[in-house]
Design a protein around this motif. Sequence first.
Motif, PDB file in Angstrom:
ATOM      1  N   THR A   1      48.871   6.457  56.009  1.00 65.02           N
ATOM      2  CA  THR A   1      48.494   8.071  56.083  1.00 65.02           C
ATOM      3  C   THR A   1      47.148   8.252  56.024  1.00 65.02           C
ATOM      4  OG1 THR A   1      50.754   8.797  55.592  1.00 65.02           O
ATOM      5  CG2 THR A   1      48.846  10.503  55.606  1.00 65.02           C
TER       6      THR A   1
ATOM      7  N   CYS B   1      44.432  13.664  46.366  1.00 62.73           N
ATOM      8  CA  CYS B   1      44.714  13.728  47.545  1.00 62.73           C
ATOM      9  C   CYS B   1      45.816  12.936  48.062  1.00 62.73           C
ATOM     10  CB  CYS B   1      43.421  13.462  48.402  1.00 62.73           C
ATOM     11  SG  CYS B   1      42.063  14.452  48.320  1.00 62.73           S
TER      12      CYS B   1
ATOM     13  N   ASP C   1      46.747  13.620  57.366  1.00 64.28           N
ATOM     14  CA  ASP C   1      47.172  14.917  56.804  1.00 64.28           C
ATOM     15  C   ASP C   1      45.936  15.567  56.279  1.00 64.28           C
ATOM     16  OD1 ASP C   1      48.271  16.905  54.838  1.00 64.28           O
ATOM     17  OD2 ASP C   1      49.317  15.681  54.090  1.00 64.28           O
TER      18      ASP C   1
ATOM     19  N   ALA D   1      45.915  17.443  52.631  1.00 69.41           N
ATOM     20  CA  ALA D   1      45.828  16.624  51.683  1.00 69.41           C
ATOM     21  C   ALA D   1      44.535  16.672  50.742  1.00 69.41           C
ATOM     22  CB  ALA D   1      46.440  15.294  51.948  1.00 69.41           C
TER      23      ALA D   1
ATOM     24  N   VAL E   1      48.236   5.284  51.585  1.00 68.08           N
ATOM     25  CA  VAL E   1      47.233   6.299  52.008  1.00 68.08           C
ATOM     26  C   VAL E   1      46.053   6.136  51.851  1.00 68.08           C
ATOM     27  CG1 VAL E   1      46.641   8.690  51.404  1.00 68.08           C
ATOM     28  CG2 VAL E   1      49.008   8.018  51.150  1.00 68.08           C
TER      29      VAL E   1
ATOM     30  N   ALA F   1      54.564   8.728  53.104  1.00 67.94           N
ATOM     31  CA  ALA F   1      53.195   8.239  52.748  1.00 67.94           C
ATOM     32  C   ALA F   1      53.073   7.525  51.596  1.00 67.94           C
ATOM     33  CB  ALA F   1      52.504   9.642  52.639  1.00 67.94           C
TER      34      ALA F   1
ATOM     35  N   ALA G   1      44.331  10.823  54.647  1.00 66.01           N
ATOM     36  CA  ALA G   1      44.361  12.110  54.145  1.00 66.01           C
ATOM     37  C   ALA G   1      43.175  12.608  53.819  1.00 66.01           C
ATOM     38  CB  ALA G   1      44.922  11.865  52.559  1.00 66.01           C
TER      39      ALA G   1
ATOM     40  N   ARG H   1      54.155  15.755  50.507  1.00 67.85           N
ATOM     41  CA  ARG H   1      54.292  16.188  51.724  1.00 67.85           C
ATOM     42  C   ARG H   1      55.323  15.471  52.639  1.00 67.85           C
ATOM     43  NH1 ARG H   1      50.501  20.292  52.388  1.00 67.85           N
ATOM     44  NH2 ARG H   1      48.642  20.280  51.055  1.00 67.85           N
TER      45      ARG H   1
ATOM     46  N   SER I   1      48.949  14.265  47.091  1.00 63.90           N
ATOM     47  CA  SER I   1      49.256  15.601  47.736  1.00 63.90           C
ATOM     48  C   SER I   1      50.074  15.003  49.030  1.00 63.90           C
ATOM     49  CB  SER I   1      47.996  16.334  48.365  1.00 63.90           C
ATOM     50  OG  SER I   1      48.341  17.426  48.970  1.00 63.90           O
ATOM     51  N   ALA I   2      49.330  14.056  49.523  1.00 62.33           N
ATOM     52  CA  ALA I   2      49.905  13.632  50.897  1.00 62.33           C
ATOM     53  C   ALA I   2      51.380  12.861  50.548  1.00 62.33           C
ATOM     54  CB  ALA I   2      49.147  12.419  51.515  1.00 62.33           C
ATOM     55  N   ARG I   3      51.483  12.393  49.680  1.00 64.18           N
ATOM     56  CA  ARG I   3      53.080  11.809  49.264  1.00 64.18           C
ATOM     57  C   ARG I   3      53.793  12.999  48.952  1.00 64.18           C
ATOM     58  NH1 ARG I   3      56.354   9.504  45.049  1.00 64.18           N
ATOM     59  NH2 ARG I   3      55.167  10.568  43.647  1.00 64.18           N
TER      60      ARG I   3
END
Length: 283
Positions: free
Chosen positions: A192, A131, A215, A218, A145, A142, A194, A138, A134-136
């Motif tokens: 962030t 996760c 997010d 994520a 996290v 980020a 997530a 996007r 995934s956030a990074r």
Amino acid sequence: MTETVLLALDTSTEFCSVALLSAASVPASVSSSASASAPSASSASSIISAAAPVRLWVRHEATGAVSSARLLPAIRELFDEAGLPLQACQAVAFGAGPGSFTGLRTATGVAQGLAFGLGCPVVPISTLMVCAESARLRDAAATRVLVALDARMDEVYWADYAWCSVSGEWLIRHAAALDAPDQLPLPDTPFTLAGNAAGVFGSRLSVAAQARQVDHAALPHAQPLALAALRAWRAGRTLPAAQAMPDYVRNKVAQTTAERTATKAGQALARDADERSAGRGEK
């Protein structure tokens, strides 16, 4: 340059998620700086970095409780699309958990069986780290996290990660844990948030109000899993197939009737509080 072929599997949620990755082997100084696109929801192949060519073929399908029936056919489809034989696979990565108990066992069992048959290692990757990855993908900003996933039973799976640009790796600030939504500690730098917990628990997830960004999308997905597994593979963080195990984090699998009643009452109160707060904001 030689080629690395990795297979990544995740069935920790209601999705059957599979990714096949083919990467050119390059010096670590180059591979660690490669950028990537956000997770794809459908079958696709793409170049992730011009400096370090990485191609991905993805299946990410909402299958509910039948992930086990879809997983092997999806794997076969991706190898066919890529024009690669199954024997080209050098490692099998899997979302080790936390997540659905049945889903974790499915991914672990399939990864272990394939690795045994192919004579290759496995690469267990935390679903919470996936996760964060995934956030990074996007949002390049980020780099800190906090991941929070709904664990049911009125609890949250969570972990805290910081991205190190020097090593090109996630540093674990707090390992995967299980707590009530209002018990998560606040990271010491802008972060962030997530995962899906903010959407599930609303104001009860108190850290959400302090996040620089939330997010919700994520979530566990085979594409960021494959990219994280590639780094682990290059760093030698693999295991023999016999040592593949899920990381449940939680040991208790069900609530008592009284606990379920209390959970529903707490969720109803939280919804009422959110609705009243929204109503005041509209006036």
